[in-house]
Design a protein around this motif. Structure first.
Motif, short mmCIF file in Angstrom:
data_model
loop_
_atom_site.label_atom_id
_atom_site.label_comp_id
_atom_site.label_asym_id
_atom_site.label_seq_id
_atom_site.Cartn_x
_atom_site.Cartn_y
_atom_site.Cartn_z
N GLN A 157 25.98 37.89 31.39
CA GLN A 157 27.31 38.05 31.97
C GLN A 157 27.29 39.03 33.14
O GLN A 157 26.64 40.07 33.07
CB GLN A 157 28.30 38.58 30.93
N ILE A 187 30.39 40.97 34.92
CA ILE A 187 31.83 41.22 34.78
C ILE A 187 32.19 42.28 35.81
O ILE A 187 31.78 43.44 35.68
CB ILE A 187 32.18 41.71 33.36
N ARG A 220 36.55 32.76 36.30
CA ARG A 220 35.54 32.77 35.24
C ARG A 220 34.79 31.45 35.27
O ARG A 220 35.41 30.39 35.22
CB ARG A 220 36.21 32.96 33.88
N GLU A 232 27.22 33.53 32.83
CA GLU A 232 28.68 33.58 32.92
C GLU A 232 29.10 34.68 33.89
O GLU A 232 28.53 35.78 33.89
CB GLU A 232 29.28 33.88 31.54
N VAL A 274 32.62 36.72 35.20
CA VAL A 274 34.04 37.04 35.06
C VAL A 274 34.37 38.00 36.18
O VAL A 274 33.93 39.15 36.19
CB VAL A 274 34.36 37.66 33.69
N ASP A 306 42.75 38.89 28.96
CA ASP A 306 42.15 38.34 27.75
C ASP A 306 40.70 37.94 27.93
O ASP A 306 40.00 37.66 26.96
CB ASP A 306 42.96 37.13 27.28
N TRP A 307 40.23 37.91 29.18
CA TRP A 307 38.82 37.61 29.43
C TRP A 307 37.97 38.85 29.18
O TRP A 307 38.50 39.97 29.09
CB TRP A 307 38.64 37.13 30.87
N PRO A 308 36.64 38.68 29.05
CA PRO A 308 35.78 39.85 28.84
C PRO A 308 35.97 40.89 29.93
O PRO A 308 36.19 40.57 31.10
CB PRO A 308 34.37 39.26 28.88
N ARG A 337 25.69 42.26 31.46
CA ARG A 337 25.52 42.28 30.00
C ARG A 337 24.68 41.09 29.57
O ARG A 337 24.84 39.98 30.09
CB ARG A 337 26.90 42.22 29.35
N GLU A 363 23.16 43.06 21.90
CA GLU A 363 23.95 43.14 23.12
C GLU A 363 23.48 44.35 23.93
O GLU A 363 23.42 45.46 23.41
CB GLU A 363 25.43 43.26 22.78
N THR A 401 24.19 46.26 27.70
CA THR A 401 25.02 46.35 28.90
C THR A 401 24.39 47.34 29.87
O THR A 401 23.99 48.43 29.48
CB THR A 401 26.45 46.82 28.56
#
Length: 358
Positions: free
Chosen positions: A163, A165, A251, A267, A269, A279-281, A291, A301, A303
């Motif tokens: 991810q 973000i 996203r 992914e 975001v 509501d998204w990460p 991440r 996980e 980050t």
């Protein structure tokens, strides 16, 4: 000392100059710029080091390459000028130098690159004896060496998810943010970066590379895209106003399908303001993070939050990309001429960098 030239002094190039200067085995011998206003300025000034390095920037690439540098960090943009970027890189390879660059997304997974492009690079290597390694952060180490390293800690793996973000109001490329990604544009605007097949063109190579490393057979690569409008007009410090009702968040996923299911996922975001798509990460704190999530037993996980230039996370990410590339130069100089990717080029300890006297 390996002689190194940095080509381009924008968001990536100025950080590459700093990384070369910090490396105990490298010596900056040239800086190539496109902006006439930068010609003649010292590399240390352009990099924001606060001191001169004794290397003046020039727009004469031919003259710099004629001096036969051993390596070139090609930091000029390839987003909107991919053909020109490739032509520049081929010129350097034919001059016999090692090239490291974030500009050529298609070559991040060099084995899966378009055949015509790959053939041009291999011909240049055969002609001049240079090498090429393309990488970045995302795409780059955030979707290749990091998830693969973390996967080695797992027992069983169901999904590998990478991810990014980020709050893009901290990203110092207004044209890319507004027009390539579409932030602040009407919801019927079609951002070029989100057009069908484009995410796969940029990130698909990373999915294929991870699949190759994990011994997984891909059925196909799929894309998903979701966009959200701003609920209110917001004002950013670096890019001004973004109007209510315009695109405020994006996203998307690039999914590697294994046995019918998404098993390797990149992914993104991306927001222009934290209030959009809450509501998204979200990142743990600050403007953004990268991440890796290994869904399996155990679930893992990791980050990564990098900062540079007064705490800026986008600059921090760019700095890690520059570090990955610059720190690979000595390995590439010692290796045989060739076209390399992240599975070939190791990430090694930062020998000699623990503390360096100014």
């Amino acid at each position: 000392m390996i002689s190194v030239v940095v080509w381009g002094t924008g968001n990536m190039g100025r950080l590459a100059v700093r990384s070369v200067e910090a490396h105990p085995g490298l010596r900056l011998t040239g800086v190539i710029v496109h902006d006439p206003a930068k010609v003649g300025r010292d590399a240390g000034d352009l990099a924001g080091l606060g001191r001169d390095l004794g290397v003046a920037a020039t727009a004469d690439a031919g003259a710099v390459l004629a001096a036969r540098p051993q390596a070139v960090v090609y930091a000029a943009s390839g987003d909107i000028r991919p053909d020109d970027a490739l032509a520049d890189v081929l010129q350097v390879i034919r001059a016999g130098a090692v090239v490291v660059t974030p500009a050529l997304y298609a070559l991040y997974d060099q084995r899966g690159a378009p055949p015509e492009m790959r053939a041009q690079v291999l011909d240049a290597i055969a002609e001049g004896g240079g090498s090429l390694f393309a990488s970045g952060v995302d795409p780059g180490w955030g979707n290749d060496v990091l998830p693969l390293l973390v996967s080695g800690l797992a027992g069983t793996i169901d999904v590998v998810r990478c991810q990014e973000i980020f709050d893009y109001s901290a990203y110092d490329q207004p044209d890319s943010v507004r027009y390539l990604v579409g932030m602040g544009q009407p919801m019927d605007y079609e951002p070029p970066m989100l057009a069908a097949t484009v995410p796969t063109m940029v990130w698909g190579g990373q999915v294929r590379l991870m699949a190759r490393a994990l011994g997984a057979e891909l059925d196909e690569i799929r894309e998903t895209v979701d966009r959200r409008p701003l609920d209110a007009t917001i004002t950013t410090a670096s890019m001004g106003d973004f109007e209510k009702g315009t695109q405020g968040a994006v996203r998307f996923e690039v999914q590697g399908i294994v046995a019918g299911e998404p098993r390797i996922v990149v992914e993104h975001v991306t927001r222009i303001h934290p209030s959009c798509a809450p509501d998204w990460p979200v990142p743990p704190d600050g403007d953004g993070a990268h991440r890796v999530v290994i869904e399996g037993v155990p679930r893992i996980e990791v980050t990564v939050e990098a900062t540079d230039e007064h705490g800026n996370r986008a600059a921090g990410g760019n700095a890690t990309a520059a570090g990955r590339l610059v720190n690979a130069i000595d390995w590439l100089v010692d290796a045989e001429p060739g076209l390399y990717d992240a599975l070939d080029v190791p990430v090694r300890p930062a020998v000699g960098k623990l503390w360096k006297a100014p």
